[in-house]
Motif scaffolding. Sequence first.
Motif, PDB file in Angstrom:
ATOM      1  N   SER A  59      -6.453  81.273  29.147  1.00  0.00           N
ATOM      2  CA  SER A  59      -6.031  80.009  28.542  1.00  0.00           C
ATOM      3  C   SER A  59      -4.751  79.501  29.201  1.00  0.00           C
ATOM      4  O   SER A  59      -4.047  80.238  29.889  1.00  0.00           O
ATOM      5  N   TYR A  60      -4.459  78.237  28.965  1.00  0.00           N
ATOM      6  CA  TYR A  60      -3.233  77.654  29.504  1.00  0.00           C
ATOM      7  C   TYR A  60      -1.979  78.383  29.021  1.00  0.00           C
ATOM      8  O   TYR A  60      -1.069  78.630  29.823  1.00  0.00           O
ATOM      9  N   PRO A  61      -1.868  78.729  27.731  1.00  0.00           N
ATOM     10  CA  PRO A  61      -0.631  79.396  27.288  1.00  0.00           C
ATOM     11  C   PRO A  61      -0.344  80.707  28.025  1.00  0.00           C
ATOM     12  O   PRO A  61       0.800  80.982  28.384  1.00  0.00           O
ATOM     13  N   ARG A  63      -1.411  81.565  31.041  1.00  0.00           N
ATOM     14  CA  ARG A  63      -1.105  81.237  32.436  1.00  0.00           C
ATOM     15  C   ARG A  63       0.313  80.684  32.561  1.00  0.00           C
ATOM     16  O   ARG A  63       1.024  80.989  33.515  1.00  0.00           O
ATOM     17  N   GLU A  64       0.708  79.899  31.578  1.00  0.00           N
ATOM     18  CA  GLU A  64       2.084  79.370  31.558  1.00  0.00           C
ATOM     19  C   GLU A  64       3.086  80.507  31.385  1.00  0.00           C
ATOM     20  O   GLU A  64       4.080  80.585  32.114  1.00  0.00           O
ATOM     21  N   GLY A  70       1.054  75.859  33.632  1.00  0.00           N
ATOM     22  CA  GLY A  70       0.457  75.387  32.393  1.00  0.00           C
ATOM     23  C   GLY A  70      -0.607  74.326  32.606  1.00  0.00           C
ATOM     24  O   GLY A  70      -1.085  74.115  33.728  1.00  0.00           O
ATOM     25  N   GLU A  71      -0.953  73.657  31.535  1.00  0.00           N
ATOM     26  CA  GLU A  71      -2.039  72.676  31.570  1.00  0.00           C
ATOM     27  C   GLU A  71      -1.793  71.564  32.583  1.00  0.00           C
ATOM     28  O   GLU A  71      -2.700  71.179  33.326  1.00  0.00           O
ATOM     29  N   GLU A  73      -0.166  71.602  35.342  1.00  0.00           N
ATOM     30  CA  GLU A  73      -0.335  72.081  36.720  1.00  0.00           C
ATOM     31  C   GLU A  73      -1.804  72.330  37.069  1.00  0.00           C
ATOM     32  O   GLU A  73      -2.168  72.381  38.245  1.00  0.00           O
ATOM     33  N   HIS A  74      -2.639  72.480  36.044  1.00  0.00           N
ATOM     34  CA  HIS A  74      -4.070  72.699  36.274  1.00  0.00           C
ATOM     35  C   HIS A  74      -4.841  71.405  36.520  1.00  0.00           C
ATOM     36  O   HIS A  74      -5.844  71.411  37.225  1.00  0.00           O
TER      37      HIS A  74
END
Length: 167
Positions: A59-61, A63-64, A70-71, A73-74
Amino acid sequence: MTFVSTEQARLVTEIAEALIDRDEQVAIAESSTGGLVSACLLTYPGASRFVVGAGVLYSYPIREALLGMGEAEHKPYGGSTPELVLRLAELFRDRVGAQWGIGEGGAAGPALSPYGHPAGYTALAIAGPGTIRTEIVETGSDQRAQNMSAFTTALLDLFARTLRETT
């Protein structure tokens, strides 16, 4: 009973022996395999000699928190593309100080990913000393567990082939 297939076990042995011989280590950035790639590699006795660690970057959290990605950057990647998965593998490798970063991300199923990737799609990436490899795998199946295992085998196979070609 084991969760590791005969083919996966063969690939793990090949990878382990190559990395130990080279005195190199790998970091694994997984998503739709849910940790199966790292679990397979960790079945090899003495895996701490060649596995630095792994993360299920689902998930984004997470990865952040782990990679600073985070979201926002994706968004430019438009989903689980080879370029995105490569970037995650590189960031994770660099964060933990391994020579190799391997990663995957896609849609195990049974439905489309939020970005429209069909079930059975994953992107694979290998980032190592002077080496970058990516591939896309499409199983054509919507069977989640089967896809997770197929994606695991595919990433192990890509890594083994890459190590063979870079000796």
